[in-house]
Scaffold this motif. Structure first.
Motif, PDB file in Angstrom:
ATOM      1  N   ARG A  17       0.868  -1.193   0.000  1.00  0.00           N
ATOM      2  CA  ARG A  17       0.000   0.000   0.000  1.00  0.00           C
ATOM      3  C   ARG A  17       0.903   1.241   0.000  1.00  0.00           C
ATOM      4  O   ARG A  17       1.644   1.482   0.968  1.00  0.00           O
ATOM      5  CB  ARG A  17      -0.927   0.005   1.210  1.00  0.00           C
ATOM      6  CG  ARG A  17      -1.920  -1.146   1.181  1.00  0.00           C
ATOM      7  CD  ARG A  17      -2.865  -1.081   2.363  1.00  0.00           C
ATOM      8  NE  ARG A  17      -3.809  -2.178   2.335  1.00  0.00           N
ATOM      9  CZ  ARG A  17      -4.966  -2.173   1.676  1.00  0.00           C
ATOM     10  NH1 ARG A  17      -5.303  -1.101   0.956  1.00  0.00           N
ATOM     11  NH2 ARG A  17      -5.772  -3.210   1.711  1.00  0.00           N
ATOM     12  N   ILE A  18       0.872   1.996  -1.082  1.00  0.00           N
ATOM     13  CA  ILE A  18       1.723   3.178  -1.245  1.00  0.00           C
ATOM     14  C   ILE A  18       0.818   4.401  -1.441  1.00  0.00           C
ATOM     15  O   ILE A  18      -0.116   4.382  -2.262  1.00  0.00           O
ATOM     16  CB  ILE A  18       2.661   3.004  -2.449  1.00  0.00           C
ATOM     17  CG1 ILE A  18       3.576   1.790  -2.223  1.00  0.00           C
ATOM     18  CG2 ILE A  18       3.506   4.248  -2.674  1.00  0.00           C
ATOM     19  CD1 ILE A  18       4.395   1.398  -3.424  1.00  0.00           C
ATOM     20  N   LYS A  19       1.113   5.474  -0.676  1.00  0.00           N
ATOM     21  CA  LYS A  19       0.250   6.656  -0.709  1.00  0.00           C
ATOM     22  C   LYS A  19       0.680   7.688  -1.738  1.00  0.00           C
ATOM     23  O   LYS A  19      -0.129   8.472  -2.222  1.00  0.00           O
ATOM     24  CB  LYS A  19       0.200   7.303   0.677  1.00  0.00           C
ATOM     25  CG  LYS A  19      -0.454   6.414   1.727  1.00  0.00           C
ATOM     26  CD  LYS A  19      -0.494   7.113   3.072  1.00  0.00           C
ATOM     27  CE  LYS A  19      -1.192   6.238   4.112  1.00  0.00           C
ATOM     28  NZ  LYS A  19      -1.227   6.900   5.440  1.00  0.00           N
ATOM     29  N   ASN A  20       1.992   7.721  -2.066  1.00  0.00           N
ATOM     30  CA  ASN A  20       2.446   8.739  -3.017  1.00  0.00           C
ATOM     31  C   ASN A  20       3.586   8.199  -3.866  1.00  0.00           C
ATOM     32  O   ASN A  20       4.128   7.115  -3.602  1.00  0.00           O
ATOM     33  CB  ASN A  20       2.865  10.024  -2.284  1.00  0.00           C
ATOM     34  CG  ASN A  20       3.876   9.727  -1.178  1.00  0.00           C
ATOM     35  OD1 ASN A  20       4.916   9.117  -1.447  1.00  0.00           O
ATOM     36  ND2 ASN A  20       3.569  10.150   0.043  1.00  0.00           N
ATOM     37  N   ASP A  54       7.074   7.378  -2.145  1.00  0.00           N
ATOM     38  CA  ASP A  54       7.194   6.087  -1.468  1.00  0.00           C
ATOM     39  C   ASP A  54       7.475   4.968  -2.462  1.00  0.00           C
ATOM     40  O   ASP A  54       8.275   4.064  -2.201  1.00  0.00           O
ATOM     41  CB  ASP A  54       5.904   5.779  -0.695  1.00  0.00           C
ATOM     42  CG  ASP A  54       5.728   6.693   0.502  1.00  0.00           C
ATOM     43  OD1 ASP A  54       6.726   7.348   0.872  1.00  0.00           O
ATOM     44  OD2 ASP A  54       4.610   6.743   1.047  1.00  0.00           O
TER      45      ASP A  54
END
Length: 536
Positions: A254-257, A260
């Protein structure tokens, strides 16, 4: 009332015993010998064996043929065992030991049929074997001096190769084999001699490499930019992958941006680059790995004038470690110069249609590689087996530097001596010794049969010459005459004959001592025995 029968064995068990079982075992062992009898000697024929997968093997080596035959008769497996033991112990004489054992059994068979107890034969054969070994030791000629010893080793190798497919070029291969064994350390480790097969070319293009050589491994783009020759390089030997691994399909992140995501990608590359940098900092110029070396690593090493190769076979890596030093590393976190191997020169050369890597002038231990050339794959494979036999013989001859004459000379002399000793005995034992002595004549007799020479005439001449005291009189197959085989340089290490006589006699005594064979019934599906009720 009649007593009820006592049942000791399960229903369906085969139980054979008595005199007929001993005779049956002897007949089975003689049949095994008949299957390889025609391969004996310089003019012996070859056997073509096709296994269940359709793979073909052409050979006249007794041990190789018997290994490939699926022999199911229990007692006959003894013949396979003595051929294997002869092959492991001395390397040559595998056909001779089987033929000799079968002839001894054949000579013992009439006594068994006439009711002679097997133990009487076993004791007599044991005493006769001891006498034959004692006579053999007294006849063996010890070779002293460096030049004389080398000549002896070459003659022994040539005698071994004279009965192989490569007999026409035996002088070339005999020199090659002796040079290979002389390169080794004092304990003569067999694993330090590698044999590599390259299709195409002629037999005479086969040559000896004074070092380690193996076929170039699969390589990625960038490999052509790497140097192909080094002087005094340091060698890193690894058991790690140097490439980017694909993530598992069921992995989830799970990567937010974007930052990352880039950090994850950079971390993966940094791990690889960190490994490569540590290898470079250690001073290594050549990197070998059992596992793949990827395209990124290949290009990275090429930019720094380093050579790399992945997917190297384990046996080649072990020989590199044994000869060049160093250790097989499973991590590069603490790699330094003390863990690296070294050699005088490294180069990559073309051999036939293949590229080979050569490591010469190894620092830790002496090693060598035989590069074999030839046409058909089966022919090169048989050449490899032939050279293995020759290498084993030369190793044994170097450790035990006494020789005897071949071509049936030593067998005829032992037969003559045992006949003379038998005449000094009283009672039935004299006949047993005579039978044992007569069995030795099968070797020159079979050599004649296989060469198309009149065996009866040759045996009469040999008996006459040995009765006059010519101890080295034997049959020269190439000239088809009886002559002094010691002066003709038909030499064999005395250890080959000693081991063959001992193994053959032990096999005969073992077969004669078996008077009962019990064969359990085969289990059916699910481990059920015949007659047992099946569960519903």
């Amino acid at each position: 009332m009649m007593a009820p029968p006592i049942v000791l064995l399960k229903d369906g068990t085969e139980n054979k015993q008595g005199k007929s079982q001993i005779v049956s075992n002897i007949n089975a062992c003689c049949l095994v010998a008949d299957s390889i009898r025609t391969t004996l000697g310089p003019r012996g024929l070859d056997k073509l064996i096709v296994n269940s997968k359709g793979e073909t093997t052409i050979s006249n080596d007794g041990a190789t043929i018997l290994k490939l035959l699926d022999i199911v008769y229990p007692a006959a497996s003894v013949m396979v065992d003595i051929a294997k033991s002869q092959d492991c112990e001395v390397g040559d004489g595998t056909t001779s030991v089987v033929v000799l054992a079968a002839e001894m059994m054949k000579r013992a068979k009439p006594f068994i049929e006439d009711g002679v107890h097997p133990q009487l034969l076993i004791r007599a054969f044991g005493k006769a074997c001891d006498e034959a070994i004692k006579k053999l030791d007294s006849l063996a000629v010890k070779v002293e001096g460096t030049e004389a010893q080398r000549e002896m080793l070459v003659k022994c190798a040539a005698t071994t190769l004279s009965s192989k497919l490569v007999s026409q070029e035996r002088a070339h291969f005999a020199e090659m084999v002796v040079d290979a064994v002389n390169i080794l350390a004092d304990d003569l480790p067999l694993k330090m001699i590698g044999i590599k097969k390259v299709g195409g070319g002629s037999l005479l293009e086969s040559h000896l490499v004074r070092g380690i050589a193996f076929k170039k491994a699969f390589s990625y783009a960038g490999f052509e930019m790497q140097p192909k020759k080094y002087a005094n390089p340091k060698i890193a030997i690894l058991n790690i992958e140097l490439e980017l691994k694909a993530e598992k399909d069921n992995a989830q992140m799970r990567i937010k941006n974007v930052a990352d995501y880039q950090a994850v990608v950079d971390a993966e590359w940094n791990i690889l680059y960190d490994k490569l940098q540590k290898i470079h900092d250690s001073g290594a110029k050549i990197v070998l790995s059992k596992l793949p070396v990827g395209d990124v690593a290949t290009q990275w090493f090429a930019d720094r004038d380093m050579f790399c190769a992945g997917r190297i076979p384990e046996d080649d890596l072990d020989r590199i470690v044994g000869a060049c030093g160093g250790s097989i590393l499973t991590t590069v976190s603490q790699i330094d110069e003390s863990l690296l191997g070294s050699c005088d020169t490294f180069s990559e050369k073309q051999v036939g249609s293949e590229r080979f890597n050569f490591f010469e002038g190894c620092k830790k231990a002496e090693a060598c590689t035989l590069l074999l050339r030839g046409g058909a794959d089966q022919f090169i494979a048989e050449t490899e087996r032939s050279l293995h036999d020759a290498i084993m013989i030369v190793r044994r001859a170097k450790k035990n530097d006494s020789v005897v004459a071949g071509g049936g000379a030593i067998e005829m002399e032992l037969s003559t001596h045992l006949r003379a000793e038998a005449r000094k005995l009283l009672g039935k034992e004299q006949f047993f010794w005579m039978a044992y002595a007569r069995a030795f004549e099968i070797i020159p007799q079979q050599l004649c049969y296989n060469a198309g020479i009149d065996a009866t005439d040759v045996l009469n001449k040999l008996r006459h010459r040995h009765a006059k005291g010519e101890i080295w009189a034997g049959i020269n197959i190439h000239k088809e005459i009886v002559m002094n085989n010691y002066e003709a340089f038909v030499w064999e290490p005395s250890l080959v004959k000693k081991n063959a006589i001992t193994a053959a006699t032990e096999a005969v005594c073992l077969v004669l001592s078996i008077d009962q064979t019990v064969k359990n019934p085969r289990t059916q599906s699910g481990g059920m025995m015949p007659g047992m009720p099946q569960q519903m």
